[in-house]
Design an enzyme around this catalytic site. Structure first.
Site, PDB file in Angstrom:
ATOM      1  N   ARG A   1      11.498 -27.656 -16.446  1.00  0.00           N
ATOM      2  CA  ARG A   1      10.890 -29.068 -16.319  1.00  0.00           C
ATOM      3  C   ARG A   1      11.651 -29.766 -17.642  1.00  0.00           C
ATOM      4  NH1 ARG A   1       7.045 -28.983 -12.523  1.00  0.00           N
ATOM      5  NH2 ARG A   1       6.026 -26.735 -12.189  1.00  0.00           N
TER       6      ARG A   1
ATOM      7  N   CYS B   1       4.722 -29.680  -9.370  1.00  0.00           N
ATOM      8  CA  CYS B   1       6.005 -30.634  -9.129  1.00  0.00           C
ATOM      9  C   CYS B   1       5.254 -31.598  -8.465  1.00  0.00           C
ATOM     10  CB  CYS B   1       7.018 -30.059  -8.485  1.00  0.00           C
ATOM     11  SG  CYS B   1       7.873 -28.654  -9.498  1.00  0.00           S
TER      12      CYS B   1
HETATM   13  C1  BEZ Z   1       4.581 -25.789  -9.215  1.00  0.00           C
HETATM   14  O1  BEZ Z   1       3.516 -25.776  -8.987  1.00  0.00           O
HETATM   15  O2  BEZ Z   1       5.359 -26.985  -9.348  1.00  0.00           O
HETATM   16  C2  BEZ Z   1       5.524 -24.300  -9.780  1.00  0.00           C
HETATM   17  C3  BEZ Z   1       4.913 -23.438 -10.145  1.00  0.00           C
HETATM   18  C4  BEZ Z   1       5.191 -22.431 -10.279  1.00  0.00           C
HETATM   19  C5  BEZ Z   1       6.868 -22.272  -9.973  1.00  0.00           C
HETATM   20  C6  BEZ Z   1       7.479 -23.364  -9.482  1.00  0.00           C
HETATM   21  C7  BEZ Z   1       6.809 -24.352  -9.269  1.00  0.00           C
END
Ligand code: BEZ
Length: 234
Positions: free
Chosen positions: A147, A70
């Protein structure tokens, strides 16, 4: 901080394994009016229908603040914000985090990398907006938005939707290409072929009547494989 991030990702991932029956999650579709809402954001409370009148809006969700993928995505939006502005487009982010988490994350990324997320990020702690936009997909996660990217035109109609899972980051070039393509298609009343990018030839929409077919056959200004696949420069 590291332990908090690991804990957060572990919680979200654990939810992925506790598969649930899908709830009555509304899934807006291409061509639908973008659902209206009022939400607390990092730039103040916003009523969506009053936001960015006469502009395109790219409304996107991310699973959680202070997580690595993110952070790369949000930074990507911030670093290329000028390109969205040039396309008469405003950005609006969302996650199911509190406004305090958003503010702390924006500040943390700014301090660590110099990148500043100055577009509104919705604090959708009650999941109201995520549910309205089908961003909550329970078999992926019950508490984190997937996403999603909604491309919304100035009439507030949804024109294109992308959904990515939690563990795969989006492609900023493709988001900008798709936005450009939508605008070019509208402006020139054309369609756009595989891998189209700015400067490439565009497709003349296939004919719907014999007269339209005859017009394309007679048109010496376009390149034709046949009447149903004709391209031209714009
Ligand atoms: C992330 O790295 O943004 C992420 C990875 C797994 C679950 C939620 C967020």
């Amino acid at each position: 901080m590291f332990a908090v991030v690991i804990d957060k990702i572990a919680t979200i991932m654990e939810e992925q394994t506790n598969m649930e029956e899908p709830t009555n999650n509304i899934m807006p579709r291409i061509g639908d009016a973008a659902p209206d809402f009022e939400a607390v954001t990092t730039t103040g409370t916003i009523r969506f229908s009053d936001f960015a009148k006469d502009k395109w809006i790219v409304l996107f969700s991310h699973p959680a603040d202070f997580t690595p993928v993110c952070t790369t995505e949000m930074s990507g939006f911030a670093e290329r914000k000028d390109e969205f502005t040039a396309l008469n487009t405003e950005l609006m982010g969302l996650s199911i985090d509190s406004i305090h988490a958003h503010l702390a994350w924006v500040n943390n990324v700014h301090e660590n990398t110099g990148v500043y997320f100055d577009f509104p990020i919705i604090a959708d702690i009650d999941m109201k907006v995520s549910k309205l936009y089908g961003m909550l997909q329970p078999n992926e996660s019950a508490t984190a938005a997937v996403r999603a990217v909604f491309f919304i035109d100035p009439t507030k109609t949804i024109r294109l939707i992308m959904y990515y899972p939690l563990n795969v980051g989006r492609n900023m070039d493709e988001i900008l290409r798709a936005l450009t393509a939508l605008q070019v298609a509208d402006k020139h009343k054309v369609a756009l072929p595989l891998n189209w990018t700015t400067g490439d030839k565009v497709i003349i929409p296939p004919p719907k009547t014999l007269d339209e077919m005859a017009d394309i056959i007679a048109d010496t200004t376009c390149e034709k494989v046949d009447f149903y696949l004709a391209t031209k420069a714009i």
